[in-house]
Write an enzyme that holds these catalytic residues in place. Sequence first.
Site, PDB file in Angstrom:
ATOM      1  N   TYR A  73       3.739  11.770   1.318  1.00 14.60           N
ATOM      2  CA  TYR A  73       2.783  12.334   2.271  1.00 14.60           C
ATOM      3  C   TYR A  73       3.224  12.116   3.711  1.00 14.60           C
ATOM      4  O   TYR A  73       4.183  11.381   3.979  1.00 14.60           O
ATOM      5  CB  TYR A  73       1.387  11.734   2.051  1.00 14.60           C
ATOM      6  CG  TYR A  73       1.216  10.336   2.607  1.00 14.60           C
ATOM      7  CD1 TYR A  73       1.814   9.240   1.995  1.00 14.60           C
ATOM      8  CD2 TYR A  73       0.487  10.119   3.779  1.00 14.60           C
ATOM      9  CE1 TYR A  73       1.664   7.966   2.525  1.00 14.60           C
ATOM     10  CE2 TYR A  73       0.335   8.850   4.317  1.00 14.60           C
ATOM     11  CZ  TYR A  73       0.929   7.773   3.680  1.00 14.60           C
ATOM     12  OH  TYR A  73       0.796   6.520   4.208  1.00 14.60           O
TER      13      TYR A  73
ATOM     14  N   LYS B  15       7.675   7.262   1.910  1.00 17.76           N
ATOM     15  CA  LYS B  15       6.261   7.325   2.273  1.00 17.76           C
ATOM     16  C   LYS B  15       5.513   7.934   1.087  1.00 17.76           C
ATOM     17  O   LYS B  15       5.126   9.110   1.115  1.00 17.76           O
ATOM     18  CB  LYS B  15       6.079   8.152   3.549  1.00 17.76           C
ATOM     19  CG  LYS B  15       4.752   7.890   4.251  1.00 17.76           C
ATOM     20  CD  LYS B  15       4.746   8.476   5.651  1.00 17.76           C
ATOM     21  CE  LYS B  15       3.373   8.412   6.276  1.00 17.76           C
ATOM     22  NZ  LYS B  15       2.960   7.075   6.717  1.00 17.76           N
TER      23      LYS B  15
ATOM     24  N   GLU C 258       6.354  -5.321   8.404  1.00 15.49           N
ATOM     25  CA  GLU C 258       5.529  -4.300   9.047  1.00 15.49           C
ATOM     26  C   GLU C 258       4.084  -4.549   8.641  1.00 15.49           C
ATOM     27  O   GLU C 258       3.801  -5.531   7.953  1.00 15.49           O
ATOM     28  CB  GLU C 258       5.988  -2.903   8.627  1.00 15.49           C
ATOM     29  CG  GLU C 258       5.853  -2.635   7.133  1.00 15.49           C
ATOM     30  CD  GLU C 258       6.248  -1.214   6.738  1.00 15.49           C
ATOM     31  OE1 GLU C 258       6.725  -0.447   7.577  1.00 15.49           O
ATOM     32  OE2 GLU C 258       6.071  -0.878   5.552  1.00 15.49           O
TER      33      GLU C 258
ATOM     34  N   LEU D 115       8.933   1.048   6.483  1.00 17.51           N
ATOM     35  CA  LEU D 115       8.923   2.500   6.597  1.00 17.51           C
ATOM     36  C   LEU D 115       9.560   2.934   7.919  1.00 17.51           C
ATOM     37  O   LEU D 115       9.332   2.310   8.954  1.00 17.51           O
ATOM     38  CB  LEU D 115       7.462   2.984   6.579  1.00 17.51           C
ATOM     39  CG  LEU D 115       7.262   4.489   6.658  1.00 17.51           C
ATOM     40  CD1 LEU D 115       7.451   5.117   5.285  1.00 17.51           C
ATOM     41  CD2 LEU D 115       5.879   4.830   7.205  1.00 17.51           C
TER      42      LEU D 115
END
Lengths: 296, 296
Positions: free
Chosen positions: A33, A154, A186, A210
């Site tokens: 996505y 993702k 993260e 990511l």
Amino acid sequence: MTELIWVNGKVTKLSEATANYEDRGHQFADGVYEVVRVYKGRGGSGGGVPFTLTEHLERLMRSADGIRLDVPYRVDEIAGEVRKLIDTSGLQEGMVYMQLTRGIAPRNHLFPKKPVPTLYFFTRELPPVPAPGTAEGVKLVTVEDERWKRCWVKSIALLANVLAKNEAAEKGADEAVFSEGGTVTECSASNLFAVGRGVLVTAPVGPKVLPGITRQVLLEVAAEQGIPVIERNPTEYECRCGEELFITSTTRELSWVSHWNGVQIHDRPGEITLRLHRAFQERVRREVGAYQTAMV
Amino acid sequence: MTELIWVNGKVTKLSEATANYEDRGHQFADGVYEVVRVYKGRGGSGGGVPFTLTEHLERLMRSADGIRLDVPYRVDEIAGEVRKLIDTSGLQEGMVYMQLTRGIAPRNHLFPKKPVPTLYFFTRELPPVPAPGTAEGVKLVTVEDERWKRCWVKSIALLANVLAKNEAAEKGADEAVFSEGGTVTECSASNLFAVGRGVLVTAPVGPKVLPGITRQVLLEVAAEQGIPVIERNPTEYECRCGEELFITSTTRELSWVSHWNGVQIHDRPGEITLRLHRAFQERVRREVGAYQTAMV
């Protein structure tokens, strides 16, 4: 504002759209996505402008490749359809959520022989991002990283992120930072930057990080501003005791961090954070303006 | 045979059922699931009999608890509805797939304040399980375990499992075994048992091992048969060079393993595998019969 959705070429109201229980997105999280921020332009006809749309779509392609999913559209084709949907809906400030799955097939872990991917995206209004320094600080707490090892994809297999974010919320915080062995990677839905001695430190993209689009734009903005960047995992100590700390995400841009594990570490956004955020917004204005000029 | 689906109390044809793109199952893999095997009984009215339905539903509850999801139904309520759906559909041999998600809500990592979970299950015909020893052997290959750390939760965040299974398929195998540091845990959609010197070795339930229902029944059957079991991660050596090797799953029961990483390791099912499979099927017959007698 009516939310519109585009599904494999068909546009309807989101409220009237129907999905399929046997879509592999719904049974296997077999999909990827993107969330693209839409900014209001200088007015005129149509809708707002999707920022870094091409970069998001190129990442969608890389994510799809990471799960061995062939995308039946080119980046520029999808971009055209996204822009058309924004214009049709009249969305000015908001986002486009976009998902690509391996499509509908009788449940089986094995890929369907001839998959027909489901690509959909819909429009949603959001309040404008506050001017740099005007929003409240973000409260972070560290959590164990229970996610899988392909976080550079993702994917919609977000359950571990969802649980981390809600663990943070229960502790009175806004966002969870994944921590392991004294360093961090993260957050559950954002990248993290520590500032020390005028240098930005952020984790390199990899199994647990990511490749954030806002992160990437920020690296470019930092270079323009002459602010050095080191890509390595920040230590917890650097985050807690460093000069500044902020997170980046598509919908919120830069957010300064005020609390770390329940302790206030800053009472206002730092100078470098503010400078970078202003430069980031300047970049947004430039690109949105350039896009609108090109459209005239 | 028409496949029927039950969604939060409403029954329709599966082919006519419509899901929602903003179901958290579809956007966050924020849900859990079960697959229950249905066996043909002695005929008569209605459908077949779901085996170990209560055990599956109790695991569903534990999985839901593992992702902090409150289930708005009791186990016996769901069991009653599942049996009714099987009877209405007339399904004799097959499965019921069941999924529970945190429901429909505007996309946000944070749990909705008042979630309305989506519970759905549908019927599907499957061929009967072959008699012990009549099916072909299964080909296994080892893969890296890239999954998250809560594999004891039967979540729909299955992308890593899907990728592992397809990696195995590309290598000409049927199933992937997760391997790390010379020992193995389980397969992408089944548990694994090695047999050495008359003793069963299987990995203990934990972060990387699902508490398989067939696994559990098999442990009970092994105890009845006087076959000792050790719960520890089998070594790759034990799998490759041991006397027997088999996998267990709800839809396939016991399957003997013929190949390991492309090398044939057995040319027929082993004695203990066969004995356990016969005892397992005896147990199925007993429970299916007992259920039907109770229903008369």
